[in-house]
Motif scaffolding. Structure first.
Motif, PDB file in Angstrom:
ATOM      1  N   SER A 210      38.032  40.143  29.942  1.00 24.30           N
ATOM      2  CA  SER A 210      38.142  41.597  30.001  1.00 24.30           C
ATOM      3  C   SER A 210      37.305  42.275  31.070  1.00 24.30           C
ATOM      4  N   CYS A 211      36.249  41.637  31.579  1.00 20.44           N
ATOM      5  CA  CYS A 211      35.315  42.368  32.451  1.00 20.44           C
ATOM      6  C   CYS A 211      35.986  42.866  33.731  1.00 20.44           C
ATOM      7  N   CYS A 212      36.949  42.125  34.271  1.00 21.21           N
ATOM      8  CA  CYS A 212      37.612  42.555  35.499  1.00 21.21           C
ATOM      9  C   CYS A 212      38.553  43.729  35.273  1.00 21.21           C
ATOM     10  N   GLU A 213      38.910  43.973  34.011  1.00 19.13           N
ATOM     11  CA  GLU A 213      39.799  45.085  33.684  1.00 19.13           C
ATOM     12  C   GLU A 213      39.033  46.298  33.183  1.00 19.13           C
ATOM     13  N   THR A 214      37.729  46.146  32.957  1.00 21.43           N
ATOM     14  CA  THR A 214      36.892  47.245  32.480  1.00 21.43           C
ATOM     15  C   THR A 214      36.236  47.933  33.670  1.00 21.43           C
ATOM     16  N   PRO A 215      36.466  49.230  33.878  1.00 28.73           N
ATOM     17  CA  PRO A 215      35.913  49.928  35.044  1.00 28.73           C
ATOM     18  C   PRO A 215      34.404  49.717  35.189  1.00 28.73           C
ATOM     19  N   SER A 216      33.979  49.468  36.426  1.00 25.67           N
ATOM     20  CA  SER A 216      32.560  49.228  36.683  1.00 25.67           C
ATOM     21  C   SER A 216      32.268  49.337  38.176  1.00 25.67           C
ATOM     22  N   LYS A 217      31.045  49.722  38.507  1.00 31.31           N
ATOM     23  CA  LYS A 217      30.603  49.723  39.898  1.00 31.31           C
ATOM     24  C   LYS A 217      30.626  48.307  40.471  1.00 31.31           C
ATOM     25  N   ALA A 218      30.555  47.328  39.596  1.00 31.95           N
ATOM     26  CA  ALA A 218      30.543  45.927  40.037  1.00 31.95           C
ATOM     27  C   ALA A 218      31.816  45.550  40.780  1.00 31.95           C
ATOM     28  N   HIS A 219      32.902  46.247  40.513  1.00 30.39           N
ATOM     29  CA  HIS A 219      34.181  45.887  41.106  1.00 30.39           C
ATOM     30  C   HIS A 219      34.207  46.052  42.623  1.00 30.39           C
ATOM     31  N   GLU A 220      33.316  46.887  43.160  1.00 28.15           N
ATOM     32  CA  GLU A 220      33.279  47.098  44.608  1.00 28.15           C
ATOM     33  C   GLU A 220      32.953  45.803  45.351  1.00 28.15           C
ATOM     34  N   PHE A 221      32.242  44.909  44.666  1.00 26.82           N
ATOM     35  CA  PHE A 221      31.848  43.654  45.297  1.00 26.82           C
ATOM     36  C   PHE A 221      32.254  42.439  44.460  1.00 26.82           C
ATOM     37  N   CYS A 222      33.221  42.623  43.577  1.00 24.90           N
ATOM     38  CA  CYS A 222      33.653  41.523  42.716  1.00 24.90           C
ATOM     39  C   CYS A 222      34.933  40.898  43.253  1.00 24.90           C
ATOM     40  N   TYR A 223      34.817  39.712  43.791  1.00 33.64           N
ATOM     41  CA  TYR A 223      35.960  39.016  44.380  1.00 33.64           C
ATOM     42  C   TYR A 223      37.050  38.758  43.338  1.00 33.64           C
ATOM     43  N   ARG A 224      36.649  38.326  42.165  1.00 29.18           N
ATOM     44  CA  ARG A 224      37.636  38.006  41.127  1.00 29.18           C
ATOM     45  C   ARG A 224      38.440  39.247  40.738  1.00 29.18           C
ATOM     46  N   HIS A 225      37.748  40.356  40.498  1.00 34.59           N
ATOM     47  CA  HIS A 225      38.444  41.593  40.156  1.00 34.59           C
ATOM     48  C   HIS A 225      39.418  41.981  41.257  1.00 34.59           C
ATOM     49  N   GLN A 226      38.971  41.892  42.497  1.00 26.59           N
ATOM     50  CA  GLN A 226      39.803  42.340  43.603  1.00 26.59           C
ATOM     51  C   GLN A 226      41.035  41.468  43.788  1.00 26.59           C
ATOM     52  N   CYS A 227      40.899  40.174  43.537  1.00 29.10           N
ATOM     53  CA  CYS A 227      42.066  39.294  43.592  1.00 29.10           C
ATOM     54  C   CYS A 227      43.067  39.644  42.490  1.00 29.10           C
ATOM     55  N   LEU A 228      42.561  39.783  41.278  1.00 23.67           N
ATOM     56  CA  LEU A 228      43.437  40.117  40.155  1.00 23.67           C
ATOM     57  C   LEU A 228      44.101  41.474  40.360  1.00 23.67           C
ATOM     58  N   GLU A 229      43.384  42.381  41.007  1.00 25.96           N
ATOM     59  CA  GLU A 229      43.932  43.716  41.248  1.00 25.96           C
ATOM     60  C   GLU A 229      45.055  43.653  42.280  1.00 25.96           C
ATOM     61  N   VAL A 230      44.919  42.823  43.294  1.00 26.48           N
ATOM     62  CA  VAL A 230      46.009  42.661  44.262  1.00 26.48           C
ATOM     63  C   VAL A 230      47.264  42.157  43.557  1.00 26.48           C
ATOM     64  N   THR A 231      47.087  41.151  42.715  1.00 20.92           N
ATOM     65  CA  THR A 231      48.232  40.633  41.959  1.00 20.92           C
ATOM     66  C   THR A 231      48.866  41.738  41.122  1.00 20.92           C
ATOM     67  N   ARG A 232      48.045  42.499  40.409  1.00 24.48           N
ATOM     68  CA  ARG A 232      48.560  43.555  39.534  1.00 24.48           C
ATOM     69  C   ARG A 232      49.309  44.618  40.327  1.00 24.48           C
ATOM     70  N   LEU A 233      48.736  45.049  41.436  1.00 26.27           N
ATOM     71  CA  LEU A 233      49.337  46.120  42.222  1.00 26.27           C
ATOM     72  C   LEU A 233      50.641  45.672  42.887  1.00 26.27           C
ATOM     73  N   VAL A 234      50.655  44.445  43.384  1.00 28.29           N
ATOM     74  CA  VAL A 234      51.880  43.936  44.009  1.00 28.29           C
ATOM     75  C   VAL A 234      52.966  43.721  42.960  1.00 28.29           C
ATOM     76  N   ALA A 235      52.571  43.182  41.806  1.00 29.36           N
ATOM     77  CA  ALA A 235      53.546  42.970  40.733  1.00 29.36           C
ATOM     78  C   ALA A 235      54.164  44.299  40.298  1.00 29.36           C
ATOM     79  N   LYS A 236      53.343  45.328  40.245  1.00 30.10           N
ATOM     80  CA  LYS A 236      53.844  46.658  39.889  1.00 30.10           C
ATOM     81  C   LYS A 236      54.773  47.189  40.970  1.00 30.10           C
ATOM     82  N   LYS A 237      54.380  46.996  42.213  1.00 31.24           N
ATOM     83  CA  LYS A 237      55.187  47.487  43.340  1.00 31.24           C
ATOM     84  C   LYS A 237      56.542  46.793  43.386  1.00 31.24           C
ATOM     85  N   LEU A 238      56.560  45.506  43.070  1.00 29.34           N
ATOM     86  CA  LEU A 238      57.801  44.734  43.127  1.00 29.34           C
ATOM     87  C   LEU A 238      58.536  44.710  41.795  1.00 29.34           C
TER      88      LEU A 238
END
Length: 343
Positions: A210-238
């Motif tokens: 859950s931590c990558c889905e819970t809003p946090s300042k940590a996400h600015e430098f969290c590689y795992r969150h940013q990867c998962l977010e790319v997947t989520r955003l592209v999946a939504k777009k497509l």
């Protein structure tokens, strides 16, 4: 005067084991790549890895080496040249490792009269082993050799809408008229401890469900969150349906825990579960390289076929695609007059 320094990972000068050994030595001795004490890192890299891995890596490089040279270098140079045609300020190219050094890139800009540099790490997501090592080294070089210039760094652009649109359109175009059962988003892996070390809150990143889905300042430098977010955003777009896509991480090294799930095991699992036609995209890379051309397109396909899979489609990186060139050029042109937005 303003100027741009594009920076990618780097490459050996040739697929010869001697050049590969030299390159791997510089890469693996970086304290932000193998982040253990110097004595232990030296023993591991120079005492073990460099005595075995260069021959194996050289054989892999030979499989993907182009007549013009290293694919990553050639593609990066094409990108640089195309961007230069669309912007009015000098654009130089450097690599974090290898002979195309950041120092040479900065010197090239200074020689052209540049005193304001936009440092552009060619990584959509932040990681201490990619973006951070580039920005830290550039600042060290500035202080030591170029005290009269200023350097501003482009932040991670993983979630910028125009980047997501370009990436999504690229994926869509390569899958047009193809029957795909599953789309795998494969990102370069990092040790779990890198995620925790990059946590500016020192408490948020637990690498749980859950931590990558819970809003946090940590996400600015969290590689795992940013990867998962790319997947989520592209999946939504497509408009991808749930269970028809997933995320994995590749290229692990050593025995410490790395981000899960692993790409090779995911490919194997999908094949065993009956997936016959799959595609794989690698959004942690903007340029095709050893990790995409050999590890994914060759080794990944072999794994998939061994477990009964049929069609294995490797989607190219954005490389020097027209839309990607336009995107980066637009960002640079905006910075020429103002600054790139960070959100």
């Amino acid at each position: 005067m303003k100027g741009i320094l594009l920076v990618n990972l780097g490459s050996p000068d040739s697929p010869d084991p001697k050049d590969v050994k030299k390159y791997l030595g510089e890469f693996l001795m970086d304290e932000r790549v193998i982040d253990i004490p110097l004595v232990a890192r030296t023993a591991l890299v120079k005492g073990i890895i460099l005595n075995t891995r260069p021959k194996q890596s050289a054989a892999a490089y030979k499989k993907i080496w182009w007549d013009e040279g290293s694919p990553l270098i050639v593609i990066s140079e094409r990108l640089q040249n195309k961007i230069q045609q669309q912007v009015d300020i000098p654009v130089s190219l450097a690599m974090r490792y290898g002979s195309m050094t950041i120092k040479k890139g900065l010197q090239e800009l200074v020689d052209k009269g540049v005193d304001e540099v936009l440092l552009f790490p060619l990584y959509p997501q932040f990681a201490m082993a990619t973006t951070e090592t580039i920005t830290v080294l550039a600042e060290e070089l500035r202080q030591q050799y170029f005290p009269n210039i200023s350097i501003e760094s482009v932040p991670a652009f993983y979630n910028k809408p125009d980047y997501i649109e370009v990436l999504s359109n690229s994926i869509k175009s390569h899958l047009e008229n193809k029957q795909i059962d599953h789309l795998l988003f494969s990102y370069h892996g990092v040790p779990e401890r890198h995620i925790r070390k990059s946590d500016v809150t020192k408490s948020h990143c637990k690498i749980d469900g859950s931590c990558c889905e819970t809003p946090s300042k940590a996400h600015e430098f969290c590689y795992r969150h940013q990867c998962l977010e790319v997947t989520r955003l592209v999946a939504k777009k497509l408009d991808l349906k749930e269970a028809t896509y997933s995320t994995s991480f590749q290229s692990r090294l050593g025995f410490d825990p790395w981000l899960l799930p692993y790409t090779d095991r995911t490919i194997e699992r999908l094949g065993k579960q009956g997936v016959k036609n799959m595609a794989i995209v690698t959004p942690a890379f903007v340029s095709d390289c050893l990790e995409t051309l050999e590890e994914i397109a060759m080794e990944g396909q072999e794994i998939f076929h061994e477990v009964g899979g049929q069609d294995f489609i490797t989607i190219p990186c954005l490389n020097d695609d027209v839309a990607f060139v336009d995107l980066l050029s637009n960002w640079i042109n905006k910075w020429t007059n103002t600054k790139i937005e960070t959100t």
